[in-house]
Design an enzyme around this catalytic site. Structure first.
Site: not given
Ligand code: TNX
Length: 736
Positions: A169, A242, A305
Site C-alpha cells: 500500500d 495505493h 481507489e
Molecule cells: C478503504 S476497502 C480502503 C482501504 C482503507 C479502508 C479503511 C478498500 C478497498 N480500500 O485502503 O484502509 O477503506 O476503512
C-alpha cells in the site's frame, strides 16, 4: 453438559453417557487423515501434556479419523462421541480437520484433571459458503510473523479457510522481491507516522522511521503454517492505485517520474502506476516472484481507489487511451487490470479485485470483492462473475464496536458485534441462480489505527467469530442470544490462548421509545440473566443503585447512567443515555426516501426521540444514513404548535465519503393556507466532523413541518472516493 460450539453446526444431538479421555486411549487414522491425527496429537500434547499412541488398527477404546466418501461436502464432517470411541468422519483431510476443531471445543478451556469426560454427542456439519475469510492490512502497520501465525491459527479454529494478506500500500511495501532491492530498502519504510486521528487539526506525526517486510523465507513459512490449518493465503499486490510506496522506490513507475516519499499518513493518493510498458514489466516481474510463493489459485490485484488525476495530465496515458480506442481513464484502468489478468491467467491463476474493477468494464475472468456496499456484488453476479461480500457496513472491523467513550481510537463508523452477526452475504436482489456466484464473505482489518498486535486482536475478535458463523452456519440456526451465550464460553478458550479480544457482552443497549403513550427508557443486555442498575443523578451506578426492571418512564430531560451487574458486582462498563426533551418528541414523522439499509439507525422515530447521535460513531442508532439521495422529513403535530428553533446536525467524515449537505430547506404546511416555503439556508462547510444547523423561526405556529435535505452530490476530485455519490448522515431534529 450442553456443548457451546462456534460456528454452530448443522445438526447436533446429545446422547446419554460420556467418553473418558485419558492417556491410554489410542488413536487411529486412515492413510489420508494421518497428518490431521498428528496435528491433533500435537494439540493434545500442548493442552493435556500427553499424546495418544497412533495405531494402525481400530482398538476398542479409540479416537478414530475415518475417511468416508459418503460425506458429501469436501469440507464437511461427522463427529460421533460414544462411550467407547470417538469417530471423526470426513471425505477429505480438511473436513477431518474441522471435525477435530469441533472436538477441541468439547474440551474444557482449562484442564484440571488427567481424565476428561466428554459428553456423548453426534454432530453432522458442513459449511454454507466455500469462501470464509479474514483480511489483515500489514502495510499501514506491520505485524510480526508470530502474530500472523497466531491470527491464522485462530481463524482455523473458527473453520475459516482464507487469510487475505494485504501486502502493499502507500505506507509500505511488505514482501521481499529479490529483483527489486529498493522495495526492501526504500518502499518498506516511511519516515514517520500520523498519530491521533486523521481528522485532528492540526495533524500530528511521531517523527520516527517505521517499517519492515517479510522475507520470502518468512512468507513460505507462513504459507506452510496456514496450509497445515487448511487456510489459503490470498496475497494482495495493489495496482494501479495505493502504490505510492513502490513509486517512492522507483519513481519511473509513476506518471511524473518525480521523487516522492512513502506515505506517512492515511488516505488515497494521486501517484499511481503509469501504464507504461516498463511498469507492466515491473509488475510482471514482481508477480513472477510472488505467485510461486502462494499455492492460492487467486491473486488479489487491488484495483480500488485509484484517482485518475495523474493519468489525465499524462501524455503517455492520453496517447494510450487514443491508441487503444478507450473512452476515458476508467477504461484505461480496465485496460490495465485486463492486461494484468491476462498475464496472471497465463500462469494458471485467477484475479480478485475490489469492486472498482467493475468501472470501465470488468476483466473477463475476475472475481469481485464488494466493499462499497453490495451493488458491486449484484452487478458482478448478474454478469456471471464470482463475488465475495465484504461491505463496509457489516465487514469493516476497523470501525468502532461499542459506543462506549472509552473505546480505543478507531477510524470511525460503528459496527457492533450484533450487526456483524446479522449479516446476510447473499444480496436480496439476486435470484437463486445468480446467488451461486456468491463465494462467501470476509471481515477486513485495515490497520491505519491499529498499531499493535494486541489492538489488532481486540478489533478482530469477537467480530471475526461472528463472521465465522455468518459464513459457515445455516442462517436458520442463527440466533444472536444463543451466539452471545456460546461466545461467553468461547471467551475461556481465548483466555487460555492469551488473546486480547474485546468483551462487550455486558454492555447495555438502550432506547427511548413509547409504551402506552408514555415515553420510556428501554434497556437491554445481551446476556439476559443479569441485573441492570441505574442512576439519574449523574453518578456512576454501584451495587446499591436502583434495579431496572422493564421500562423506565421519562418525565423531562434526564441523564441516565446504567451498568450490568452480577447481583452487586459490576460486570461491564457504564452506559449513558442523555434524553433532551423537545417539542417534536412523540410527534408523527415520515421520511422519504427511507435510509440506506446499511445505516437505518433506529428508524425514522430515532430522529425525534430526544437522543442525539454519538459524536464519533456515525453508524449508531441515532444517525440515519442516506446514500446519494435527497431526503425529505415531515413532522406533524396534533395541534398547531409554536416553534422558535429547529436544529439538527450532519456528520462530516470525508474519508468515509460522508458530507454535510450544502443547503437545507424548510416549509410549513397548514390546513388554512397550504404550503409556505419558509427558508432555504446555506450550510457552512467546515473541516469538522459535526456540522450543526439551526433555523431561527421566532414563534411560527404550524401543524406540519417539512425539512428538505439535498444530497451533497458527487465526491469531488482529490478526495477519497472521488466521483462516487456522497453519503448524508442526519442526527436528531430538535424542535423548540
Ligand atoms: C478503504 S476497502 C480502503 C482501504 C482503507 C479502508 C479503511 C478498500 C478497498 N480500500 O485502503 O484502509 O477503506 O476503512
Amino acid at each position: 453438559m450442553k456443548p457451546h460450539i462456534i460456528p454452530i453446526p448443522s445438526q447436533l444431538d446429545i446422547h446419554e453417557g460420556v467418553f473418558v479421555l485419558h492417556k491410554n486411549v489410542s488413536l487411529y487414522a486412515d492413510a489420508d487423515l494421518i497428518a490431521v491425527a498428528e496435528f491433533f496429537n500435537d494439540y493434545l500434547k500442548e493442552k493435556l501434556g500427553y499424546t495418544l499412541l497412533l495405531q494402525n488398527k481400530q482398538d476398542v477404546q479409540t479416537i478414530q479419523f475415518i475417511q468416508d466418501d459418503a460425506i458429501e461436502n469436501d469440507e464437511g464432517y461427522q463427529l460421533i462421541v460414544s462411550a467407547k470411541k470417538i469417530q471423526i468422519k470426513a471425505k477429505t483431510a480438511q473436513g477431518a480437520f474441522y471435525g477435530m476443531q469441533t472436538f477441541r471445543q468439547l474440551l474444557p478451556a482449562v484442564v484440571e484433571s488427567d481424565e476428561l469426560q466428554i459428553q456423548n454427542i453426534q454432530i453432522t456439519d458442513a459449511p454454507r459458503f466455500g469462501y470464509r475469510g479474514m483480511h489483515l492490512d500489514v502495510s499501514r502497520h506491520f505485524f510480526s510473523v508470530d502474530f500472523i501465525k497466531k491470527y491464522i491459527d485462530l481463524l482455523s479454529q473458527l473453520k475459516m479457510n482464507t487469510f487475505h494478506w494485504h501486502l502493499t500500500d502507500d505506507q509500505g511495501w511488505r514482501i521481499e522481491i529479490k529483483r527489486y532491492p529498493k522495495l526492501q530498502k526504500v518502499a518498506a519504510y516511511r519516515n514517520e507516522t500520523l498519530i491521533g486521528h486523521y481528522n485532528d487539526i492540526p495533524q500530528q506525526f511521531d517523527g520516527k522511521k517505521y517499517g519492515g517486510y517479510y522475507t520470502q523465507e518468512e512468507v513460505k513459512d507462513i504459507v506452510n503454517y496456514a496450509s497445515e490449518r487448511f487456510i489459503t493465503v490470498l496475497p494482495e499486490i495493489e495496482m494501479p492505485g495505493h502504490a505510492q510506496a513502490a513509486i517512492a522506490a522507483y519513481p519511473e513507475l509513476g506518471c511524473t517520474g518525480e521523487v516522492i516519499n512513502v506515505a506517512t499518513k492515511w488516505g488515497v493518493f494521486e501517484d499511481i502506476y503509469c501504464p507504461k510498458e516498463t511498469t507492466f514489466t515491473f509488475l510482471e516481474n514482481v508477480l513472477d516472484e510472488v505467485m510461486p510463493l502462494f499455492p492460492s489459485k487467486y491473486i488479489h490485484i487491488g484495483g480500488d481507489e485509484a484517482p485518475k488525476t495523474r493519468w489525465k495530465a499524462c501524455e503517455h496515458c492520453q496517447k494510450l487511451i487514443e491508441k487503444e480506442n478507450l473512452h476515458d481513464e476508467h477504461e484505461l484502468q480496465s485496460y490495465f487490470i485486463t492486461r494484468m489478468e491476462k498475464y496472471i491467467n497465463s500462469k494458471g491463476k485467477q484475479i480478485i479485485g475490489w469492486d472498482e474493477i467493475l468501472e470501465g468494464g470488468l476483466a473477463p475472468n475476475a472475481t469481485v470483492m464488494s466493499w462499497r456496499g453490495t451493488n458491486g456484488a449484484v452487478e458482478a453476479a448478474k454478469s456471471g462473475h464470482n463475488v465475495i461480500l465484504t461491505p463496509t457496513s457489516h465487514c469493516y472491523f476497523d470501525y468502532y464496536q461499542s459506543d462506549n467513550e472509552s473505546e480505543p481510537l478507531a477510524i470511525g463508523g460503528y459496527l457492533p458485534l450484533e450487526k456483524v452477526y446479522s449479516f446476510e452475504p447473499i444480496p436480496a436482489e439476486l435470484s437463486k441462480e445468480e446467488a451461486k456466484y456468491v463465494l462467501g464473505a470476509q471481515g477486513n482489518l485495515w490497520t491505519e489505527y491499529i498499531s499493535s498486535s494486541e489492538k489488532a486482536a481486540y478489533m478482530a475478535f469477537p467480530r471475526a467469530i461472528a463472521m465465522s458463523e455468518v459464513t459457515w452456519s445455516n442462517p436458520r440456526k442463527r440466533d444472536y442470544q444463543d451466539f452471545a451465550y456460546r461466545l461467553s464460553h468461547f471467551h475461556k478458550q481465548l483466555d487460555a490462548q492469551h488473546v486480547n479480544y474485546a468483551n462487550h457482552l455486558y454492555e447495555i443497549e438502550g432506547n427511548v421509545t413509547t409504551r402506552d403513550k408514555q415515553l420510556v427508557f428501554d434497556l437491554q443486555t445481551v446476556i439476559r440473566d443479569k441485573t441492570i442498575r441505574y442512576t439519574t443523578d449523574g453518578t456512576s451506578p454501584t451495587g446499591n443503585s436502583k434495579i431496572y426492571d422493564n421500562y423506565l418512564p421519562i418525565e423531562g430531560s434526564i441523564i441516565l447512567n446504567a451498568a450490568v451487574f452480577d447481583d452487586t458486582q459490576k460486570l461491564g462498563r457504564d452506559f449513558t443515555l442523555v434524553y433532551n426533551d423537545h417539542k417534536a418528541v412523540g410527534a408523527k414523522i415520515s421520511l422519504a426516501p427511507q435510509p440506506h439499509t446499511s445505516y437505518p439507525g433506529s428508524g425514522k422515530e430515532g430522529l425525534i426521540n430526544g437522543v442525539s447521535g454519538n459524536e464519533t460513531r456515525y453508524g449508531d442508532k441515532e444517525w440515519l444514513g442516506f446514500w446519494g439521495k435527497d431526503v425529505t422529513i415531515t413532522i406533524e403535530f396534533d395541534e398547531p404548535t409554536k416553534i422558535n428553533t429547529i436544529s439538527t446536525r450532519f456528520y462530516n467524515a470525508n474519508g468515509q465519503w460522508i458530507y454535510a449537505p450544502t443547503e437545507i430547506g424548510i416549509s410549513f404546511i397548514n390546513d388554512e393556507d397550504g404550503r409556505t416555503l419558509n427558508q432555504i439556508s446555506p450550510i457552512q462547510q467546515k473541516d469538522e466532523t459535526l456540522i450543526p444547523h439551526t433555523f431561527q423561526l421566532n414563534g411560527v405556529m404550524t401543524k406540519k413541518i417539512e425539512i428538505f435535505i439535498p444530497n451533497y452530490g458527487s465526491i469531488p476530485e482529490g478526495k477519497q472516493g472521488a466521483g462516487n455519490k456522497a453519503w448524508t448522515f442526519v442526527d436528531e431534529i430538535v424542535v423548540k
